[in-house]
Design a protein around this motif. Sequence first.
Motif, PDB file in Angstrom:
ATOM      1  N   ARG A 280     -30.285  69.654  96.019  1.00  0.00           N
ATOM      2  CA  ARG A 280     -30.027  68.225  95.854  1.00  0.00           C
ATOM      3  C   ARG A 280     -28.532  67.948  95.817  1.00  0.00           C
ATOM      4  NH1 ARG A 280     -33.991  65.908  91.086  1.00  0.00           N
ATOM      5  NH2 ARG A 280     -35.984  66.538  91.982  1.00  0.00           N
ATOM      6  N   ARG A 281     -28.126  66.793  96.310  1.00  0.00           N
ATOM      7  CA  ARG A 281     -26.727  66.366  96.226  1.00  0.00           C
ATOM      8  C   ARG A 281     -26.540  65.628  94.896  1.00  0.00           C
ATOM      9  NH1 ARG A 281     -24.588  62.409 100.954  1.00  0.00           N
ATOM     10  NH2 ARG A 281     -25.831  60.921  99.769  1.00  0.00           N
ATOM     11  N   LEU A 282     -25.430  65.912  94.240  1.00  0.00           N
ATOM     12  CA  LEU A 282     -25.175  65.317  92.921  1.00  0.00           C
ATOM     13  C   LEU A 282     -25.147  63.786  93.015  1.00  0.00           C
ATOM     14  CD1 LEU A 282     -24.681  67.139  90.471  1.00  0.00           C
ATOM     15  CD2 LEU A 282     -22.268  66.446  90.555  1.00  0.00           C
ATOM     16  N   GLY A 283     -25.827  63.131  92.083  1.00  0.00           N
ATOM     17  CA  GLY A 283     -25.738  61.668  92.013  1.00  0.00           C
ATOM     18  C   GLY A 283     -26.652  60.924  92.959  1.00  0.00           C
ATOM     19  N   ASP A 284     -27.542  61.625  93.668  1.00  0.00           N
ATOM     20  CA  ASP A 284     -28.477  60.957  94.576  1.00  0.00           C
ATOM     21  C   ASP A 284     -29.708  60.486  93.799  1.00  0.00           C
ATOM     22  OD1 ASP A 284     -27.506  60.777  97.155  1.00  0.00           O
ATOM     23  OD2 ASP A 284     -28.291  62.727  97.787  1.00  0.00           O
TER      24      ASP A 284
END
Length: 333
Positions: A280-284
């Motif tokens: 996962r990409r941070l803050g998504d």
Amino acid sequence: MTIIVTGGAGYIGAHVVRALADAGKDVVVVDDLSTSSAGRVRAHPLHRLDLAASDATNRLAAVLDQHRATGIIHLAAKKQVGESVARPEWYFRQNVGGLGTVLEAARAVGCDRLVFSSSAAVYGEPVGGVVTEDTPVAPINPYGQTKAVGEWMVRDAARAWGLRQVSLRYFNVAGAGHHDLGDPAVLNLMTLVLDRLEAREAPVVFGDDYPTPDGTCVRDYVHVADLADAHVAALNDLERDDRRYDTFDVATGRGVSVAEMLAAIAAVTGNAIEPRVVARRLGDPAVLVATAQRLRTELGWEPRHGLDDIVGSAWQAWVSQRESGVEPIRAAV
Ligand code: WQD
């Protein structure tokens, strides 16, 4: 009736300029040309101006005066979340300082109509993922914070000196209204995938373990031409004396997952897409979709383009840019 469009030579700005011209308005572009090109707006006067520069207020006031501007659409801003995390002070100078310039210059010459480009980023990671304009503003990165501050600034100017203002909160903008107006930036899902396909590499999916039907993130994709139409509607609406709202989500109310987007791109481009799933990409947030009811009810706006149009037009514009030698703009950080 002359409308000044700041950032008018950019991807979204150039669509707004064409929509305004189609609606019969005289348009003047103000742009620093840092990530845009004068060729997109040849039909209109262009003033090259960095709104965050120290002498910008006087220079912009002179432009407003010279063209007897009746309104401003202010799009010029930096918009990369990652870059804003790395260089927050620069983002505040550019986005908040640039808006300060616009408001001071507008007040100085008595130009009292303003449409401000805000963002879904003001919502941060909202609980449940489906928002309305009443969902609390809670940005989680400097980019979103500069937009939240911008909304306060334009509202305060309304109270202080009667500016008529409206903030449009853009969701995921994609597609192209004209072949020559594609998004040259390889920063968002659509262009990142097209870029990978062109390089014969696998597109990347940031996580497939989200609590969504297929495990990938869901977003609300809006066609850039529909977004441009929303600006014309919002500008015209400023003439109404009985306006009830000064913020509008520009979205469709329809969520599309990353996997669905990849399938649509595969169908349009004729590629079999085998994505590489990474962490996962941070803050998504898992889901970020707006009902967009207010825009429909108050401004009579309806999106005219569905997902196939968004993907098809993005692809055509991508190919056309390559054919005309336009180089992609890649992330700075
Ligand atoms: C979309 C989805 C990614 C690239 C951004 C800004 C927001 C607003 C719109 C302007 C996400 C996934 C992406 C990739 C992927 N901008 N993805 N692989 O982050 O929803 O919104 O643009 O105001 O403020 O944050 O857009 O296009 O980066 O991502 O899986 O190679 O695609 O995780 O779920 P985002 P995006």
